[in-house]
Design a protein around this motif. Structure first.
Motif, PDB file in Angstrom:
ATOM      1  N   LYS A   4      50.083  36.846  46.501  1.00 33.34           N
ATOM      2  CA  LYS A   4      48.702  37.347  46.407  1.00 33.34           C
ATOM      3  C   LYS A   4      47.743  36.459  47.194  1.00 33.34           C
ATOM      4  CE  LYS A   4      47.059  35.407  42.081  1.00 33.34           C
ATOM      5  NZ  LYS A   4      46.499  34.400  41.805  1.00 33.34           N
ATOM      6  N   GLU A   5      48.028  35.165  47.269  1.00 35.41           N
ATOM      7  CA  GLU A   5      47.176  34.251  48.031  1.00 35.41           C
ATOM      8  C   GLU A   5      47.220  34.577  49.520  1.00 35.41           C
ATOM      9  OE1 GLU A   5      48.521  32.172  44.275  1.00 35.41           O
ATOM     10  OE2 GLU A   5      49.507  33.364  45.839  1.00 35.41           O
ATOM     11  N   ILE A   7      47.721  37.628  50.716  1.00 38.97           N
ATOM     12  CA  ILE A   7      46.907  38.850  50.807  1.00 38.97           C
ATOM     13  C   ILE A   7      45.424  38.474  50.849  1.00 38.97           C
ATOM     14  CG2 ILE A   7      46.249  41.009  49.649  1.00 38.97           C
ATOM     15  CD1 ILE A   7      49.195  40.914  50.733  1.00 38.97           C
ATOM     16  N   GLN A   8      45.039  37.533  49.988  1.00 42.77           N
ATOM     17  CA  GLN A   8      43.652  37.070  49.968  1.00 42.77           C
ATOM     18  C   GLN A   8      43.289  36.403  51.295  1.00 42.77           C
ATOM     19  OE1 GLN A   8      43.989  34.597  46.482  1.00 42.77           O
ATOM     20  NE2 GLN A   8      43.172  36.183  45.135  1.00 42.77           N
ATOM     21  N   TYR A  29      47.853  27.539  47.416  1.00 48.63           N
ATOM     22  CA  TYR A  29      49.177  28.162  47.299  1.00 48.63           C
ATOM     23  C   TYR A  29      50.250  27.215  47.851  1.00 48.63           C
ATOM     24  CZ  TYR A  29      53.089  31.296  48.156  1.00 48.63           C
ATOM     25  OH  TYR A  29      54.342  31.862  48.197  1.00 48.63           O
ATOM     26  N   ILE A 123      47.831  47.152  51.882  1.00 45.73           N
ATOM     27  CA  ILE A 123      47.558  46.274  50.741  1.00 45.73           C
ATOM     28  C   ILE A 123      46.276  45.465  50.991  1.00 45.73           C
ATOM     29  CG2 ILE A 123      48.390  44.249  49.460  1.00 45.73           C
ATOM     30  CD1 ILE A 123      51.273  45.336  50.006  1.00 45.73           C
ATOM     31  N   CYS A 124      46.168  44.910  52.183  1.00 37.66           N
ATOM     32  CA  CYS A 124      44.988  44.101  52.509  1.00 37.66           C
ATOM     33  C   CYS A 124      43.729  44.965  52.578  1.00 37.66           C
ATOM     34  CB  CYS A 124      45.191  43.374  53.833  1.00 37.66           C
ATOM     35  SG  CYS A 124      46.442  42.073  53.764  1.00 37.66           S
ATOM     36  N   TYR A 127      42.626  45.528  49.111  1.00 33.36           N
ATOM     37  CA  TYR A 127      42.033  44.318  48.551  1.00 33.36           C
ATOM     38  C   TYR A 127      40.594  44.149  49.058  1.00 33.36           C
ATOM     39  CZ  TYR A 127      41.223  39.490  47.246  1.00 33.36           C
ATOM     40  OH  TYR A 127      40.697  38.344  46.704  1.00 33.36           O
TER      41      TYR A 127
END
Length: 173
Positions: A4-5, A7-8, A29, A123-124, A127
């Motif tokens: 997830k990091e 993706i962030q 991360y 996904i991004c 987000y």
């Protein structure tokens, strides 16, 4: 599939262009999973974001030094880059072009990383939408809070970590 990091990181890199936050998220991360590995793909991406942050602030010396380190690391991580959905050859080409701009003291402009996984892009994008920023939007170079973000942070933890590291090094001598 992707942390997830990460993706962030990608969402900040391409969405609100908050390269400082890219560094913060991915460094946390990396420290949690592989902090001793200074040649990790994560370190290469962190350095790339830091270089971009410096470039946008017209700190060409800092941008050049960190991007050269990032390129050296990322050039050895082709397999890992593929695993995280980036094209190694296109990324290399892009970073060499950025380095040339920095060496000429050319002004910063936003750029996108060569993501080769369409699922990762979706996904991004989701987000970014959830966080209220738009994927692919150019950096707001009039936003001083974004441009000079490092001046706004609480550095107490960073200073404490450096002091502890220094004490440990002195203790070994």
């Amino acid at each position: 599939m992707y942390p997830k990091e990460y993706i962030q990181f990608l969402s900040h890199f391409h969405g609100d262009r908050d390269y400082f936050e890219c560094h913060e998220v991915l460094e946390e991360y990396w420290k949690g999973i592989d902090s001793r590995n200074k040649s990790s793909v994560w370190v290469g991406l962190i350095l790339m974001a830091v270089s971009t942050y410096h470039h946008r602030r017209s700190n060409f010396n800092g941008a050049k030094k960190t991007l050269e380190k990032a390129i050296r690391i990322l050039d050895t991580q082709a397999g890992e880059l593929l695993k995280i959905g980036l094209s190694p050859s296109l990324l290399h080409q892009l970073l060499i072009e950025r380095l040339s701009l920095i060496e000429k003291a050319a002004p910063y402009y936003s750029y996108n990383l060569p993501i080769c996984d369409s699922n990762l892009l979706k996904i991004c994008g989701s987000y970014c939408e959830h966080e209220g920023f738009q994927w692919g939007k150019d950096s707001d170079i009039t936003n001083s809070g974004l441009i000079h973000r490092h001046k706004l942070r609480n550095r107490a933890n960073v200073i404490a970590e450096r002091e502890q590291s220094l004490r440990m090094r002195k203790g070994r001598k």
